[in-house]
Design a protein around this motif. Structure first.
Motif, mmCIF file in Angstrom:
data_model
loop_
_atom_site.group_PDB
_atom_site.id
_atom_site.type_symbol
_atom_site.label_atom_id
_atom_site.label_comp_id
_atom_site.label_asym_id
_atom_site.label_seq_id
_atom_site.Cartn_x
_atom_site.Cartn_y
_atom_site.Cartn_z
ATOM 1 N N ASP A 27 2.172 12.131 -2.437
ATOM 2 C CA ASP A 27 1.613 13.478 -2.530
ATOM 3 C C ASP A 27 2.769 14.456 -2.665
ATOM 4 O OD1 ASP A 27 -0.240 15.484 -2.659
ATOM 5 O OD2 ASP A 27 -0.853 15.387 -0.568
ATOM 6 N N LEU A 56 0.953 9.407 5.178
ATOM 7 C CA LEU A 56 1.666 10.351 4.322
ATOM 8 C C LEU A 56 1.730 11.737 4.953
ATOM 9 C CD1 LEU A 56 2.939 11.065 1.535
ATOM 10 C CD2 LEU A 56 0.625 11.592 0.779
ATOM 11 N N ASN A 85 0.857 -1.198 0.000
ATOM 12 C CA ASN A 85 0.000 0.000 0.000
ATOM 13 C C ASN A 85 0.889 1.242 0.000
ATOM 14 O OD1 ASN A 85 -1.943 1.963 0.327
ATOM 15 N ND2 ASN A 85 -3.038 0.908 1.937
ATOM 16 N N GLU A 87 -2.584 5.168 -3.244
ATOM 17 C CA GLU A 87 -3.491 6.189 -2.720
ATOM 18 C C GLU A 87 -2.866 7.570 -2.867
ATOM 19 O OE1 GLU A 87 -5.991 4.049 0.793
ATOM 20 O OE2 GLU A 87 -3.905 4.495 1.277
ATOM 21 N N SER A 88 -3.701 8.539 -3.192
ATOM 22 C CA SER A 88 -3.246 9.924 -3.342
ATOM 23 C C SER A 88 -4.453 10.846 -3.209
ATOM 24 C CB SER A 88 -2.570 10.129 -4.701
ATOM 25 O OG SER A 88 -3.529 10.059 -5.752
ATOM 26 N N LYS A 132 2.533 2.755 3.440
ATOM 27 C CA LYS A 132 1.520 3.054 4.460
ATOM 28 C C LYS A 132 1.645 2.159 5.696
ATOM 29 C CE LYS A 132 -3.471 3.305 5.224
ATOM 30 N NZ LYS A 132 -4.828 3.166 4.631
ATOM 31 N N GLN A 186 1.334 5.424 -0.597
ATOM 32 C CA GLN A 186 0.694 6.732 -0.640
ATOM 33 C C GLN A 186 1.708 7.751 -1.133
ATOM 34 O OE1 GLN A 186 -0.753 7.443 3.358
ATOM 35 N NE2 GLN A 186 -2.554 6.154 3.059
ATOM 36 N N LEU A 200 -5.199 9.465 4.290
ATOM 37 C CA LEU A 200 -3.791 9.666 3.942
ATOM 38 C C LEU A 200 -2.971 10.078 5.164
ATOM 39 C CD1 LEU A 200 -4.265 11.628 0.585
ATOM 40 C CD2 LEU A 200 -3.805 9.190 0.859
#
Length: 297
Positions: free
Chosen positions: A123, A247, A119, A200-201, A144, A121, A244
């Motif tokens: 950004d 992150l 997983n 994920e973002s 994550k 993440q 999130l």
């Protein structure tokens, strides 16, 4: 340990007994006893320090202290005052420590390929280059579950919002290198991501194209960004549940421990390459010293 003659055209080594020991010397910078060697073929004399990454350094004793202070909210000038050394010495040490940290991070990512990230993440963290009219984007990717920082790349971006016109008038046109930074980041870490991993973002417009390019088989979830709170240098969110959080918490750690990323600070980045070097040092510290690296299996 096997030692080879530093002359490239000479094939002698300690393995074929053509490189022999030739006494010792006491190194003045750290008072260590260093083994000397001599090549029986070409007569070249060298030492164990010849192959060291710290070759020619005169202040080895301060290396570790500078490494720890850079990761604990200290600026380069405050380090030079605290250790009573020249500012230029600290600047050179930053470049040396950054290169050493990148090597350690590459070895860490190589190990991470065996235990794939399930997983991820990613950004961007926004900071500045001397002034708010010249913003920078730090593209950041984390694991994550284990909280490891997979990588971070700094890229120039044009000013936005109410400063866009003022920036263009004062500094001229500023190219957007954000996508280049994301490509550099994903190119370094894509081998560590599992084929069935969850990416994920937030809802940034550039992210779907980048994810489709490097992670075509993985699922990509996007979340609407929340309003920031005072805690965590404005990186943590006000909402009850933050998808999130790992992150954003890592971004808060970056801002809290890297002096030039702290909000409302006199310390600012003057050179993009020095910010990248400082971040690379902190990533190494965070993964291998703070989190302890990968546990043995």
């Amino acid at each position: 340990m096997l030692y080879n003659c530093p002359i490239s055209t000479c094939n002698s080594s300690s393995k074929n007994k053509l490189v022999i020991k030739d006494g010792h010397y006491k190194r003045s910078c750290d008072s260590r006893k260093i083994q000397r060697f001599r090549c029986k073929v070409c007569g070249k004399k060298f030492s164990r320090a010849t192959f060291s990454f710290e070759k020619y350094q005169k202040k080895r004793r301060v290396n570790h202290r500078i490494y720890r202070m850079l990761c604990d909210r200290s600026s380069m000038r405050s380090i030079s005052r605290e250790l009573n050394i020249n500012y230029k010495t600290v600047a050179r040490k930053v470049q040396y420590l950054a290169e050493k940290s990148r090597k350690r991070q590459r070895r860490f990512l190589k190990k991470l390929e065996k235990s794939q990230v399930q997983n991820m993440q990613f950004d961007d963290l926004i900071t500045l280059e001397h002034t708010k009219m010249k913003p920078l984007s730090v593209s950041l990717a984390v694991d994550k579950k284990r909280r490891f920082v997979l990588g971070a790349e700094v890229s120039r971006i044009p000013a936005f919002g109410h400063l866009a016109k003022k920036s263009k008038k004062k500094y001229g046109y500023r190219e957007n290198h954000h996508e280049r930074g994301l490509n550099r980041l994903m190119g370094k870490i894509y081998r560590t991501i599992d084929r069935d991993a969850l990416i994920e973002s937030d809802e940034h417009n550039t992210y779907p194209k980048i994810v489709a390019k490097y992670f075509s088989s993985q699922e990509h979830k996007r979340y609407k960004g929340g309003r920031s709170c005072v805690a965590g240098q404005g990186e943590l969110k006000r909402q009850h549940f933050d998808p999130l959080f790992t992150l954003n918490h890592t971004c808060a750690m970056f801002r809290a421990h890297i002096n030039r990323l702290i909000r409302k600070s006199w310390c600012s980045t003057k050179r993009v390459d020095m910010l990248q070097a400082h971040i690379d040092i902190f990533i190494c510290f965070y993964n291998l010293d703070y989190l302890g690296g990968l546990s043995p299996t």
